[in-house]
Design a protein around this motif. Structure first.
Motif, PDB file in Angstrom:
ATOM      1  N   ARG A 140     -49.712 -25.681  10.167  1.00  0.00           N
ATOM      2  CA  ARG A 140     -48.214 -25.660   9.950  1.00  0.00           C
ATOM      3  C   ARG A 140     -47.833 -23.760  10.147  1.00  0.00           C
ATOM      4  N   PHE A 141     -46.777 -23.669  10.488  1.00  0.00           N
ATOM      5  CA  PHE A 141     -46.467 -22.331  10.943  1.00  0.00           C
ATOM      6  C   PHE A 141     -45.342 -21.803  10.097  1.00  0.00           C
ATOM      7  N   GLY A 142     -45.590 -20.331  10.097  1.00  0.00           N
ATOM      8  CA  GLY A 142     -44.590 -19.469   9.221  1.00  0.00           C
ATOM      9  C   GLY A 142     -45.170 -18.171   9.380  1.00  0.00           C
ATOM     10  N   THR A 143     -44.830 -17.271   8.299  1.00  0.00           N
ATOM     11  CA  THR A 143     -45.112 -15.988   8.173  1.00  0.00           C
ATOM     12  C   THR A 143     -46.647 -15.557   7.246  1.00  0.00           C
ATOM     13  N   PRO A 156     -41.911 -27.860  13.203  1.00  0.00           N
ATOM     14  CA  PRO A 156     -43.028 -29.088  12.529  1.00  0.00           C
ATOM     15  C   PRO A 156     -44.282 -28.802  12.637  1.00  0.00           C
ATOM     16  N   GLY A 157     -45.038 -29.268  11.464  1.00  0.00           N
ATOM     17  CA  GLY A 157     -46.482 -29.263  11.762  1.00  0.00           C
ATOM     18  C   GLY A 157     -47.163 -30.297  12.632  1.00  0.00           C
ATOM     19  N   VAL A 158     -48.428 -29.517  13.327  1.00  0.00           N
ATOM     20  CA  VAL A 158     -48.884 -30.567  14.410  1.00  0.00           C
ATOM     21  C   VAL A 158     -50.216 -31.027  13.919  1.00  0.00           C
ATOM     22  N   ASP A 159     -50.588 -32.359  13.795  1.00  0.00           N
ATOM     23  CA  ASP A 159     -51.962 -32.826  13.425  1.00  0.00           C
ATOM     24  C   ASP A 159     -52.724 -33.046  14.473  1.00  0.00           C
ATOM     25  N   ILE A 160     -53.961 -32.620  14.365  1.00  0.00           N
ATOM     26  CA  ILE A 160     -55.102 -32.646  15.404  1.00  0.00           C
ATOM     27  C   ILE A 160     -56.127 -33.601  14.841  1.00  0.00           C
ATOM     28  N   ALA A 161     -56.481 -34.673  15.547  1.00  0.00           N
ATOM     29  CA  ALA A 161     -57.430 -35.580  15.134  1.00  0.00           C
ATOM     30  C   ALA A 161     -58.833 -34.971  15.636  1.00  0.00           C
TER      31      ALA A 161
END
Length: 477
Positions: A140-143, A156-161
């Motif tokens: 998840r991205f932000g400060t 948007p968040g990125v899911d990594i399997a």
């Protein structure tokens, strides 16, 4: 006038019918067919040669116009006619023109901090081939700042399997390939193998790692990270670049700043807090005289080719509307307004830059007129050499585009399109005529073969009769 092909064919027929020498029926058929079609072949050949000459002349002029506009544009954008920026302290940043406007004057630049990305290291593993467990890592991205995380909901968040049995090295590869904008690698430190993850530059490009591990293959939660967690080490916080331009502060998520100084791209490379440097621009005025000399020479080269091609007495393009339109445009170049927005008294035409046209359709440069204009209004002259929608370059670029506009029937490109289409049709006509000639030759050869067979028979009978008569005369003697 008797054509060359027709004369040659007629001579061959006479030779084939040489008295007492016998008749070559195959050659006779070929020569008769050639004679029958010679005039039409010569006419099509002459048309084809004329079209090829017109295509060659029009292509040369169009190419010369494109070359002139291109070279002028290069000089205006990045060459000696551009106001190239430079910094007194080149270690702080590099500068280039953005092309959006023509910069002038000087600017102060103070770089207080560079933009950078977040850098995170995991806890230690025995080796890079150690298994990490299975499950899903969600980025998840932000400060990230002062031990807290403010998520940017627009990203948007990125899911990594992570598959069962995956190693630390394979996990790094999966993170890099995820499309999240992160890069990861394994560092073999003195404390063991550690996963290092780096994010994009900018304060808002910070990130946290949430983990949902597979209970059947536990261990992946060791890679989860939030500010203040004990499962990893924040090596570097993400931050924006912060600069002062002419004393005014601004930030940027990147170290590349476009048009922060109008018309300039800055690429920051170091800080100089408390010691501002100066951005200044090269004076193109000294190059303008040389540029006008080069322009005059190039115009004369094009005019020479154009005048020869449009000569009413034998010019290949004497009746070409596109070539005549270009010649007319050339005749009005000196007085053409290239800076329609110029105020009264400011340079606005090419004649203000010393360009003159002679009664022979060639160009001359009046160096005194150019020097006087440069002295009176150097900024106004410099403004004529930009890559904007007005000015010297825009004028010749527009002229080159009009010459090359295929969709305009009255342009040289339109003429070229028409000539090429006509040449293609002529090629089809020539091919069809060649087929007709061959059919005629074959038909005549077939007829002559029958005649030749009969002649052989007649000659055989004649020989028999002559032998009989000779025998009779011998008996009587």
């Amino acid at each position: 006038m008797t054509s060359t092909s027709a004369t040659s064919a007629t001579g061959s027929i006479i030779s084939a019918l040489g008295a007492g020498s016998g008749i070559d029926m195959a050659k006779l058929a070929s020569d008769l067919a050639a004679a029958q079609y010679a005039t039409r072949i010569d006419r099509l050949t002459a048309k084809s040669e004329k079209l090829e000459a017109q295509i060659s002349a029009a292509s040369e002029i169009r190419s010369m116009m494109l070359s002139l506009a291109t070279s002028l544009g290069d000089r205006v954008r990045v060459g000696d006619l551009s106001a190239q920026p430079s910094l007194d302290n080149a270690a702080v940043a590099s500068a280039a023109l953005s092309g959006t406007s023509r910069p002038s004057g000087t600017f102060s630049l103070e770089v207080e901090q560079l933009a950078r990305g977040q850098m995170l290291a995991s806890g230690s593993f025995a080796t890079r081939d150690a298994a990490v467990g299975a499950g899903t890592i969600t980025v998840r991205f932000g400060t990230v700042a002062t031990g807290s995380f403010a998520e940017d909901m627009s990203k948007p968040g990125v899911d990594i399997a992570i598959a069962p049995g995956a190693t630390l090295e394979e996990t790094a590869q999966a993170i890099t390939a995820s499309g999240a904008g992160l890069t990861a690698y394994v560092s073999d430190t003195v404390d063991g193998a550690r996963l290092v993850i780096k994010g994009a530059d900018g304060a808002a490009s910070g990130f946290v790692l949430d983990v949902a591990e597979d209970p059947a293959d536990a261990g992946l939660s060791a890679l989860a990270w939030q500010p203040g967690s004990a499962t990893g080490t924040l090596l570097q916080e993400a931050q924006d670049a912060r600069v002062k331009i002419d004393g005014l502060s601004r930030t940027s998520p990147s170290n590349t700043l476009t048009d922060a100084i109008p018309g300039v791209v800055l690429k920051l490379s170091d800080t100089n807090a408390g010691a501002p440097t100066t951005v200044r621009f090269a004076d193109a005025g000294g190059a303008i005289t040389g540029a006008m000399q080069d322009l005059t020479a190039a115009l004369n080269e094009i005019a020479g080719v154009l005048n020869e091609a449009t000569n009413p007495l034998g010019g290949d393009l004497s009746r070409d509307s596109g070539a005549r339109a270009l010649r007319q445009a050339f005749s009005a170049l000196a007085g053409r307004v290239v800076m329609p927005g110029a105020a009264d008294g400011e340079p606005r035409t090419l004649s203000d830059l010393g360009l003159k046209i002679t009664r022979f359709g060639t160009f001359e440069l009046d160096p005194e007129r150019l020097a006087e204009t440069l002295k009176r209004d150097p900024d106004g002259v410099a403004a004529m050499f930009t890559n904007g929608v007005t000015g010297v370059y825009a004028t010749f670029d527009s002229l080159s585009r009009s010459v090359s506009a295929v969709g305009r029937p009255g342009s040289l490109a339109g003429s070229l399109s028409r000539y090429n289409a006509e040449l293609a049709r002529l090629g089809e006509d020539q091919a069809e005529l060649a087929e007709d000639q061959e059919e005629t030759r074959a038909r005549l050869a077939s007829r002559f073969a029958v005649s030749d067979s009969r002649i052989v028979g007649y000659q055989s009978t004649l020989g028999f009769l002559e032998n009989q008569i000779a025998a009779w005369n011998a008996d009587k003697g």
